[in-house]
Scaffold this motif. Sequence first.
Motif: not given
Length: 378
Positions: A341-354
């Motif tokens: 599968c693929t897991v996705r995330a988001s956030g206000p910055t790339v660091e937080i998304a990761e």
Amino acid sequence: MDLALIALSARPLAASAARAGFAALSLDLFADLDTCAHAARCVRVHKKNGCSFDGDDLVQALATLAPEGLPVVLGGGLEGDPDLMARIAERNPILGNAPATVRVLKDPVALAALCGHLHIPFPAVSLDGNTAATFGGAPVLEKKIGGAGGGHIRRRGAGDVSPPAPGHYLQAEVDGTSMSLLLLANGTAALVVGTSRQWHAQDAEHPFRYGGAAGPVALPPAFAADMHEAALKIARACGLVGLISLDFVVAADRWFLVEVNPRLGATLDIFDVDPLPPLLGLHLAACGGRLPSGLPSPSEAHAAEVIYADRDIVVPVSPWPDHVADRPPAGALVAKGAPLCTVRASGPTVEIAEQRLRVLVGDIRQQFDLARVEAPAS
């Protein structure tokens, strides 16, 4: 039916098509739950040689399900077989780059020569053995010509001077951060959609297998202008159209172009988001010669990672979280080494998304009792 989508995994294309309001026929190797939800019709095509299309089955499925003349958009998985692309195009026009163009860009010697002519840094390549004259003692990789996803790449042992296997080539290994530049081109001009950072999902058998991506990120200031210009030079020189990506390896003191992907790819997960318009719609317009005057940046940073099975897995009857895509149905067998599968995330910055992605990936790996892996270096 508005168009047909063909890729090893067509889910990102189908999601973008649905976002653009298109009714799509999807042909891929998985027909997972998400692809079926986004497409008007979703069909699983037979595999051949591990994870590639059975060309005869694909052409037959297209002839049976798609009317003659229905346009086709291609994703990853066909660039290693321009002859199959040409068979598709005989009946259904390809909205994207022509098989002949793909053949040139996936010919390592031709691409190296083009980069030399355009003064673009490109690692040394050879279809012959590993010689000091070609590689100067640098570590060497063996890659499949037209291969996708990185699972085909192997590192040559020290002192191995034998020629590559048939259909493969040698390329000097260069160290640095893997970055991908997504462009929208119309044959004579191009716009930068965004840049992502990528990482590997390593195991003993697949040291360079694609793991995931996060973005948008900035190119290193010292190289940004030259890397942008290199991408635009390639697009103009080859008359590329639609969405394309160029992969780079960037170190502290230098950068190299390592691959050109003249089709839609995995970073749709990163950039096919608000406030950008649906990227598949932009791709179709660009294939017709139309480019927007500019593009907004995503309102948030996004990250996505592919989880691979480390053993044969039968998918249990249990709900998948909303942040998971490419979900196989309950009862499906996912073979060792195949994507789960693929897991996705988001956030206000790339660091937080990761950071959020690492937590969510860990949860899924724990749910399926998969081995823990180290977080990719930022």
